[in-house]
Design a protein around this motif. Structure first.
Motif, PDB file in Angstrom:
ATOM      1  N   ARG A 153       0.846  -1.190   0.000  1.00 40.67           N
ATOM      2  CA  ARG A 153       0.000   0.000   0.000  1.00 40.67           C
ATOM      3  C   ARG A 153       0.884   1.244   0.000  1.00 40.67           C
ATOM      4  N   PRO A 154       0.484   2.245  -0.759  1.00 39.28           N
ATOM      5  CA  PRO A 154       1.342   3.426  -0.900  1.00 39.28           C
ATOM      6  C   PRO A 154       1.384   4.239   0.395  1.00 39.28           C
ATOM      7  N   VAL A 155       2.578   4.580   0.825  1.00 38.92           N
ATOM      8  CA  VAL A 155       2.764   5.404   2.017  1.00 38.92           C
ATOM      9  C   VAL A 155       3.460   6.692   1.583  1.00 38.92           C
ATOM     10  N   TYR A 156       2.862   7.789   1.952  1.00 39.35           N
ATOM     11  CA  TYR A 156       3.348   9.091   1.503  1.00 39.35           C
ATOM     12  C   TYR A 156       4.868   9.206   1.605  1.00 39.35           C
ATOM     13  N   GLU A 157       5.381   8.917   2.803  1.00 39.84           N
ATOM     14  CA  GLU A 157       6.806   9.143   3.045  1.00 39.84           C
ATOM     15  C   GLU A 157       7.694   8.269   2.162  1.00 39.84           C
ATOM     16  N   ILE A 182       6.889   7.297  -0.900  1.00 37.32           N
ATOM     17  CA  ILE A 182       6.659   7.546  -2.320  1.00 37.32           C
ATOM     18  C   ILE A 182       7.110   8.923  -2.732  1.00 37.32           C
ATOM     19  N   THR A 202       0.513  18.918   2.613  1.00 33.61           N
ATOM     20  CA  THR A 202       1.628  18.141   3.169  1.00 33.61           C
ATOM     21  C   THR A 202       2.157  18.748   4.459  1.00 33.61           C
ATOM     22  N   ARG A 251      -1.527  15.175   5.431  1.00 31.69           N
ATOM     23  CA  ARG A 251      -0.592  14.488   4.529  1.00 31.69           C
ATOM     24  C   ARG A 251      -1.019  13.034   4.341  1.00 31.69           C
ATOM     25  N   ARG A 252      -1.428  12.402   5.434  1.00 33.26           N
ATOM     26  CA  ARG A 252      -1.829  11.002   5.333  1.00 33.26           C
ATOM     27  C   ARG A 252      -3.066  10.812   4.449  1.00 33.26           C
ATOM     28  N   GLN A 261      -2.811   9.622   0.823  1.00 33.72           N
ATOM     29  CA  GLN A 261      -2.505   8.249   0.407  1.00 33.72           C
ATOM     30  C   GLN A 261      -3.641   7.593  -0.359  1.00 33.72           C
ATOM     31  N   LEU A 303      -2.997   8.740  -3.821  1.00 31.55           N
ATOM     32  CA  LEU A 303      -1.690   8.378  -4.384  1.00 31.55           C
ATOM     33  C   LEU A 303      -1.706   7.027  -5.095  1.00 31.55           C
ATOM     34  N   LYS A 306     -10.368  14.987  13.050  1.00 34.10           N
ATOM     35  CA  LYS A 306      -9.892  13.595  13.025  1.00 34.10           C
ATOM     36  C   LYS A 306      -9.381  13.240  14.410  1.00 34.10           C
ATOM     37  N   VAL A 310      -5.133   9.751  16.300  1.00 38.24           N
ATOM     38  CA  VAL A 310      -4.407   8.481  16.406  1.00 38.24           C
ATOM     39  C   VAL A 310      -3.017   8.703  15.844  1.00 38.24           C
ATOM     40  N   TYR A 328      -3.167   4.127   9.008  1.00 35.89           N
ATOM     41  CA  TYR A 328      -2.734   4.261   7.620  1.00 35.89           C
ATOM     42  C   TYR A 328      -3.660   5.157   6.796  1.00 35.89           C
ATOM     43  N   ASP A 342      -7.305   5.810  23.268  1.00 39.17           N
ATOM     44  CA  ASP A 342      -7.130   6.764  22.174  1.00 39.17           C
ATOM     45  C   ASP A 342      -6.794   8.124  22.767  1.00 39.17           C
ATOM     46  N   PRO A 343      -5.842   8.817  22.185  1.00 38.71           N
ATOM     47  CA  PRO A 343      -5.386  10.072  22.780  1.00 38.71           C
ATOM     48  C   PRO A 343      -6.333  11.233  22.495  1.00 38.71           C
ATOM     49  N   TYR A 397     -15.380  16.099  22.466  1.00 36.97           N
ATOM     50  CA  TYR A 397     -15.505  14.782  23.093  1.00 36.97           C
ATOM     51  C   TYR A 397     -16.328  14.890  24.369  1.00 36.97           C
ATOM     52  N   LYS A 443     -21.494  10.942  18.163  1.00 37.76           N
ATOM     53  CA  LYS A 443     -20.208  10.331  17.797  1.00 37.76           C
ATOM     54  C   LYS A 443     -19.604   9.610  18.992  1.00 37.76           C
TER      55      LYS A 443
END
Lengths: 501, 501, 501, 501
Positions: B493-497, B499, C30, C36-37, C40, C43, C236, C239, C252, D237-238, D247, D434
């Motif tokens: 699976r593509p991972v930003y870092e 790629i 980014t 940034r994640r 993916q 990508l 978000k 995590v 991921y 979870d943080p 939350y 949520k």
């Protein structure tokens, strides 16, 4: 008299009433085997009077010692509700599931008009309805009346309220005339349980009314033999009554939820318990619904007990009582039945008292929770039972083949299940599963005592929705100025940094 | 001959077969009204031959131009499966729901032994079973045989396998003797659809066998009139056949899932299609199950269409067709029916081809998905329909009262629903809802073509469980050395870092 | 160019767009680890171009040999739909469940405006929209655009239609101005998947419009960097991205369903695909819904595969893979997943062709059946999986404790399940179960690609309800003069007495 | 002392206990924000002591007037159970859903060993355990101990019983040594609620034992700071603690169901409450389960109240509170919550008294009915709530964006729902929905207080299955010689022909 013998009860019905059934007119319910069998649901009360084991449960006594059916006593304590429930449990146990007794729905209607009479008279300051209702109660007690409750109008177009119906004005029972002596009513009720077999039908309105519907806001007692009343008995599948092998339930116990047509029927004032006071219509309706949902569900306890018992027997007779997946299903069934029982008992044991009149009635929330729970799961329970019982439920040969010497040994040999279980037992249990799935039980599960939709409406009406909302607002910090008693003076939730110094 | 007329079909059943029904023995199915009515399910094939509209659908032709029932042709392409499905859709449309035709289950059994014959002969290298099966097919085609499939043994204690049963050895049909001419079989089958009305029953094993069960690994064709065969017809509720008003379905269409008892019945070798080759028993079983689950569900499409149609009519006739909550329920019903249809069509349109023999059969996964989906929701669908239709389903008077001049006008007036809808229509629709809920349909939904448990077993057997596990391992980084074709060479699976440089 | 490299894709997003996220403004995705994640998910397309294994699947070629992303090709055959589905299956397999690719929703919106352009131009007889859409397609192909689809307006009071809203007029995106060069739009879209990461958003209306709503009947393409556009990225949970042990999925793969605010944004005419032709709004809506429900469900296949795989692993790792009750549950899960797959594949394989334009699109009924089935069962599937996996799903320690030498051996010893299974595997599978239950997946199951209510509405709109009713009328003898093609010329059902002479 | 202040409670935990959390070792729970927040669930008891409003509810008094936490009093009447339930309702109301107090599970374990001590001593005739338990109770009262209950062993291979495990012998806590002073125990408990924050953990066996498992039949009290005890806190979870906007629940209320590892830990005899008397193990287990299922469900009432409240708010804020289909769903939710409440209250109000010792405990059937009902419907309730709330639950921006002046007005404008409802309220309610769906609540719904499977097992164990079977036999005429008290002397059902002469 005060309590009748079974014979007296049957004789009391030979009053010229007009019963149409499958195209013929009968004046006497004993004339047709199916009509005759329907009597049995009522006979049980009169039979139990005779039995020393049950006298304490079913009889109350006047000051002069004269006995009367205990149901005529208005409930004054939780124990009264619980005792009536015990009687219902017992009767449905004796009759193998759904039962009723000769006053099943009628007492609930009597309770409803009793409650209403007290509340209306209190409100209007005029003592009118209480007197009438109590005089009627005395009349009923004296004659040991069999009673039906008449609530369900035929309704026509379900989207239209009583006065808005287009085809004619009689889709809900209404007052068509009023005189010094009484009123005249026209209309038609549908599926009135046991109406063919009672001395009086107590008619109550089935919904809230607007002012324009006021002619429909009417409650009264009427004899099925009154002039202008026609009974149309429901079609019954022609099972062989008395063939308890092939039809263990249907061969014994037949319901008779008939149509009652009123064509300008005269009701004397002393039997009129509501007349055009449209604002009070829903009060009668919900008091009836409340008592009757509890009665219905108390009665249903007998059915769900049978359901689960049949499944347990079938699992055992098929040799699968230790199969883990079958046990998983059986366990669900036991949960289902025990939850119905828990809710039904709790509803009787925790009554509500009307603050102005002291009238006592079953907990509305619990009653409706019980009814909805039982109804919502009925079809699934049938699925599980049929799944456990196997395909033979649909394909089992007749008892006549089992008892025919030419085929008996073959059936004995090949329909055997687990070793040690007589084939006869297995066949009987299969026939029971078949009977339990009858369409009347299924439809009654949903629609009797008010449909699923009726309970759903009730939940939103009677639950304290503001408490729910207050809890959510408290938890997520919405401050909109609303105040709920449980939340307005509540301690703030403890926060470490605020508390620990 | 090649295709029979209806009369010829009925005559062909007058061969001395022994049918027990409700305590009496019959040799001719036309002697009793209920037995006679059961014929109708089979008559449809012979009636359709006569009808120019359907000839193309139902007939195939020999090279010499002689027509024969198209079902005798083994499927060679997806189109063949789809065409048979179209015929089934049509027949259940004509007969108002569940139908069958004279070869309903039998063809599935014929397919099963055909498949097995090819696979066994391929494996053993001996051409034996293919010849027998094909000769039998020719015989059937020539006589235009009505055929039943006989799979379900009576089973005794469900926990015990065939050879382990304790009470006797005959709970599964077995070979009791073997000679130069053929075999003798003893045992009993339960709920064999249409067996009373066919020329041959093709018996196949209903489960996998161990070596010690090898006497039970037997498949063969047998006439219901063979010496030693006894048919015990299932009990039927005595509804009035031909009363299409009160019993729109049951009054027309009666199933006859009878018991077939074999007492040392001789089967000549040419009609034996499996004999003690126990390893091949499950192959016959699953080929049968596969074709028959598809047939059953194709047939069920007719039923679910009726279910939904009845609910749509009732909503409309009650004046509730625009009520949002009712629409929500109707929508669920439509979804239910359309999903059954989608799965059933997909299962026929995407057949699997056996790699060694080229034998083509319906997609096993889709077929089982369809069957489970339909069965799992049947009781809930009934609940929804009854909920929409209302309590009258249980309490509606007889058509005889509707057509009785003394009560007709009352019923006409009071059982009216929405303006503009004749009361007759509403009553008919209510009667239909009642008939749809019959216990045979409910039990058949679960148990016919294999119970819910049978499908559940199948899913774990035939789905590629390793693919599921491989997906999970891939996603959470479990590297246990296992390799699945879909995952072993998959791109990371593509991972930003990694790629973006 | 025609196909971009991953780097080129990322660079193409650095165009000054304005992204608010957790209180800060970003111009470059980014800059923040969570933003940034999110890249993916897009990508993967650009990474696959580079991979010889996938070129055939993902690329199409111009006549001059220039490659482009195959999605830009409008579907012309069932195979085109099937191939796109295969690509989606593959991408979600690679990315471990829910994926998307850089054009996931956008292509469905492009298909929708393509379909609409053909139908509108056909109807109006003016060639206008087809030209614009095709020119836009060429532009997209050339720049290998990442595309989002923008359908969901914020809607305000759900009971009020666009022009009836009370607080302001912008609850649905609308045309506020129109000039020779183009239009200006104002409004706000909610949960637009991947909008932060695309070159164009194709905005389409989300519902049918009345004439008074005509300003809201608008479809267009717009760059997220256009003046007046503000992106507000969803919150978000923080995590730890890249911690694949504790968060195998969430660590991921992060979705970015952001709000897109339009404040008087100028759209040149060449990017306007619908402007006030309110009658055509629902056509765009349903073409989008149709393609996108299929895309969404094709994608969901990856998720349900993971769901089932996780349950299979947990059963095995807990030592319960042979427990009959656990197997019963696993079997249900397999059925669930296989039924989703069967329906999704059937919907692609059986497309419908618009009769006037030849436009080809997935079967609407099957697509909606699939979506509803998947969504309706998601929460139940989670319950079953969590039931199988056990309480540790909620209480499992961190991977940091597992890899801490001070606690490793304790965890290794005590979190072991079945002998032979490394504790690490069991912990990974538990973490996977936890991640699968994330609220975004649950809400997406219901609401993504249209809520359950949207499908329910669709079933009543598109199914042939008249066929259902005709079936019911046929079966119970209602003759109301209506004629359905399947029933009007149907053979009467065969009745013994009529046929056999 | 007798009742501690909040500060004293927190100080009492600084005893050198060893807590591993996310890879680090802590000796003081106040050192890490997440660990510190977990305290809040316990602090509530100590905070309530200070509040005059609650003293009567939470305190009991010694004869000398010294106050102590009322929970230390063993229940003697139904009112005692009801009062404890009221306290639980109140605490979960204050804390916004799931709460616990500092003795939540521990008191149930103390009740379990109390009950067991009485029953064992009665049976053995030796007064041993009662003395120990009562002395321990006095110790706890004096120090106002925070208590955890430790039941759930890690279990290893779920198919293997304690002594049959293959990888090692410590998958269930066991006695590894025994001396004059006490015993040594080794093993590991999983998900022990609040164990990090208590003064004592009361460990009880989690299942029935065979003789060969007798080393595992052990119950005792142990300090988390005892030598050889290691606590491994679950991963959390943080989320940002204290961010009550984003939350509302998780930002306040964090559970800490940790692993407790025992490595040869010494337990003095005075803290040993069962030691190798394997026959009594299930007695302790079920007494614990029974009390704790009721506690858990009483607590859950707070959660389901929030669930329903959140749905009611969302319906209103979205402008859909009068939509019939939405009302149908809301009504289901209200029914769900009210049924949980009815069952939970009934279980406390109808206790059972052990006939030999007079020990009083909640009705087992009702308790299990309540737990199963609540658990079985949790995921469906979440589905319904999310369905009502809408897709924003998954895609809502952060509170930081709402309070960022650059984006506030946009969000204020576009996330508005029904006129008159501040956008802030709607966002808060969405965030609540949520949080309600968090995986810990979902898994706890199923597994806390025993899994669904545990309840199912219980139903078959404790319900009177013979009554069910007797009912079925009575109804279908099976006479197998079995006698059930309710049926053996029952009046025959009345049959018309037998009664009426």
């Amino acid at each position: 008299m005060a309590v009748k013998t079974p014979n007296e009860y049957v004789e009391s019905l030979k009053d010229g009433r007009r019963i149409y059934f499958e195209g013929n007119l009968y004046h006497d319910v004993t004339e047709h085997p199916i009509l005759r069998r329907g009597l049995q649901r009522g006979l049980i009360d009169y039979a139990m009077y005779q039995d020393p084991r049950y006298k304490d449960l079913i009889l109350a006594y006047e000051d002069n010692g004269e006995p009367y059916h205990i149901s005529f006593k208005p409930p004054e304590t939780a124990d009264d509700l619980v005792q009536r429930q015990k009687l219902q449990f017992l009767q449905s146990r004796i009759q193998g599931g759904r039962s009723s007794g000769a006053k099943f729905v009628g007492i609930d209607a009597l309770h409803a008009v009793t409650a209403a009479s007290r509340m209306i008279d209190k409100k209007t300051g005029v003592s009118k309805y209480v007197e009438r209702v109590e005089a009627f109660r005395e009349e009923c007690k004296k004659m040991d009346a069999a009673l039906a409750g008449g609530m369900t109008d035929v309704k026509g177009d379900r989207k239209l309220r009583p006065a808005d119906q287009k085809q004619h004005n009689d889709f809900y029972v209404r007052v068509v005339d009023e005189s010094q002596d009484g009123i005249h009513v026209t209309g038609c009720l549908a599926h009135i349980s046991h109406a063919t077999y009672v001395n009086y039908i107590i008619v109550v309105p089935c919904r809230a009314m607007r002012e324009e519907d006021k002619d429909y806001a009417v409650a009264f007692a009427v004899s099925p033999a009154a002039e202008g009343v026609t009974l149309i008995h429901p079609q019954k599948d022609p099972v062989e009554w008395g063939d308890y092998f092939d039809y263990p339930l249907l061969g014994y116990n037949v319901s008779g939820d008939c149509m009652v047509v009123f064509d300008n029927v005269f009701i004397p004032w002393e039997h009129v318990f509501l007349c055009k006071e449209w604002q009070f219509a829903p009060l009668v309706t919900y008091q009836f619904a409340n008592f009757h949902r509890l009665s219905g569900l108390s009665n249903k306890v007998g059915m769900v007990t049978l359901d689960v018992g049949a499944a347990l027997l079938m699992a055992e007779y098929n040799g699968l009582e230790k199969d883990p997946v079958i046990r998983d299903k059986l366990s669900w069934l036991v949960w289902y039945a025990e939850t119905v029982k828990a809710l039904v008992k709790a509803a009787a044991a925790n009554p509500t008292t009307d603050p102005t009149t002291g009238w006592l009635y079953p907990d509305r929330i619990m009653t409706n929770c019980a009814k909805y729970f039982g109804a919502d799961n009925h079809h699934h329970a049938m699925k599980v039972i049929q799944d456990i019982a196997g395909g033979l439920v649909a394909t089992i040969p007749s008892g006549k083949d089992f008892y025919n010497p030419a085929t008996h040994d073959m059936l004995e040999k090949y329909l055997a299940g687990k070793e040690g279980v007589p084939t006869e037992f297995r066949m009987r249990a299969i026939k029971l599963v078949k009977d339990l799935a009858n369409i009347e039980a299924a439809v009654a599960a949903i629609h009797a005592e008010g449909s699923l939709a009726a309970q759903k409406m009730t939940f939103l009406q009677i639950a304290d929705l503001e408490e729910y909302k207050a809890a959510a607002k408290w938890a997520c910090g919405i401050k909109d100025g609303s105040e709920h008693p449980l939340y307005k003076d509540l301690m703030e939730r403890p926060v470490y940094e605020n508390i620990i110094k």
